[in-house]
Design an enzyme around this catalytic site. Structure first.
Site, PDB file in Angstrom:
ATOM      1  CB  SER A 145      -0.891   0.018   1.246  1.00  0.00           C
ATOM      2  OG  SER A 145      -1.555   1.262   1.384  1.00  0.00           O
ATOM      3  CE1 TYR A 159      -3.683  -2.398   5.252  1.00  0.00           C
ATOM      4  CE2 TYR A 159      -2.877  -0.274   4.489  1.00  0.00           C
ATOM      5  CZ  TYR A 159      -3.432  -1.517   4.222  1.00  0.00           C
ATOM      6  OH  TYR A 159      -3.717  -1.870   2.926  1.00  0.00           O
ATOM      7  CE  LYS A 163      -1.215  -4.212   3.269  1.00  0.00           C
ATOM      8  NZ  LYS A 163      -1.341  -5.493   2.545  1.00  0.00           N
TER       9      LYS A 163
END
Length: 294
Positions: A145, A159, A163
């Site tokens: 991402s 998160y 990533k």
């Protein structure tokens, strides 16, 4: 690598969003698609829909964070089809963490790492040795991402950290495959260039009991629709990239042997330049300033 009829593609997180779009794109090229997802009802619906369109499909409920389940997926796939040509380690979750990093629950980190990082590693270990041994052209696509893969959004730091790890893991995988002179390539995917309508916002629905929240959330989970409404109310336009475009981009990237599956975006390019400049100048990460909370 040229996608062709008779090949086999395995996609995790395949019951919806990017994963299902990838499966549809591969099926359109004549590939047999193996769908893996933790959500049984959604997985059945996705598989039935693909079969109704004439695709050759096999579906299996898999929690990618559990090593034994991913290896069982590989065993099952090779027993049924004898080969795997494309592996998309796509399953991912948001952690549901709130507040500052030092206030996060350890389980928020454990769950996100188990799916977003360990899930990719499990996929690599379960499938790549057999893909290499098969001697046929193959490809591994790991979903990262821009949040973390390029620069972190501090309000979603768990998160972002996972990533960022996927990018480094894929770079290392690429180097190892080259060192082995393998006929298997590797790419890291940055879905976009805009927001996507996926189930990531509701990933808490599949949170396992072993990583349950240990205290009530201060604020309820917000759906994508609620976030979009709030942004529009604040006068900010929200642009979405259709997941089908992401799937087309991946298929084109595999054919072109492109490592960085990073769509053209002035926003991403600005972030990359600002981060690189900060590192080269040994200066503070000022590119994060607009994200820093009061």
């Amino acid at each position: 690598m040229r996608l062709a009829t008779g090949q086999v593609a395995v996609v995790t997180g395949a019951a919806g969003g990017i994963g299902l779009a990838l499966a549809r794109r591969f099926a359109a090229e004549g590939l047999t698609v193996v769908l893996a997802d933790v959500e049984e009802s959604a997985l059945k619906k996705a598989a039935d829909g693909l079969r109704a369109d004439g695709a050759a499909v096999h579906a299996r409920v898999v929690d990618v964070g559990v090593r034994e389940q991913v290896h069982a997926l590989a065993d099952d796939t090779y027993e049924r089809f004898g080969a795997v040509h494309v592996l998309c380690n796509n399953a991912g979750v948001g952690s549901g963490a709130e507040g500052r990093m030092w206030e996060h629950e350890p389980n928020d980190w454990k769950w996100a790492f188990e799916v977003n990082v360990w899930g990719v590693f499990h996929g690599i270990q379960a499938f790549v040795p057999r893909m290499i041994a098969g001697g046929e052209p193959g490809y591994v696509v790991n979903t990262s991402s821009g949040d973390g893969g390029i620069a972190p959004l501090p309000t979603a730091s768990v998160y972002a950290v996972t990533k960022a790890a996927v990018v480094t893991m894929t770079e290392s995988l690429y180097a190892h495959l080259k060192a082995e002179h393998a006929r298997v390539g590797a790419s890291v995917l940055f879905p976009g260039p805009h927001m996507l309508r996926t189930g990531l916002w509701e990933s808490h629905r599949n949170r396992p009991e072993r990583y349950a929240k240990q205290r009530p959330r201060k604020a309820p989970y917000r759906t994508l629709g609620q976030w979009e409404a709030a942004m529009r109310e604040a006068g900010q336009d929200v642009v979405f990239t259709p997941v089908e475009e992401v799937a087309d981009f991946v298929a084109e990237g595999i054919a072109a042997d492109r490592f960085w599956l990073l769509p053209a975006s002035e926003h991403s390019d600005r972030q990359i330049r600002a981060r690189a400049r900060s590192m080269l100048e040994r200066s503070a990460p000022d590119y994060l300033e607009k994200f820093i909370l009061d």
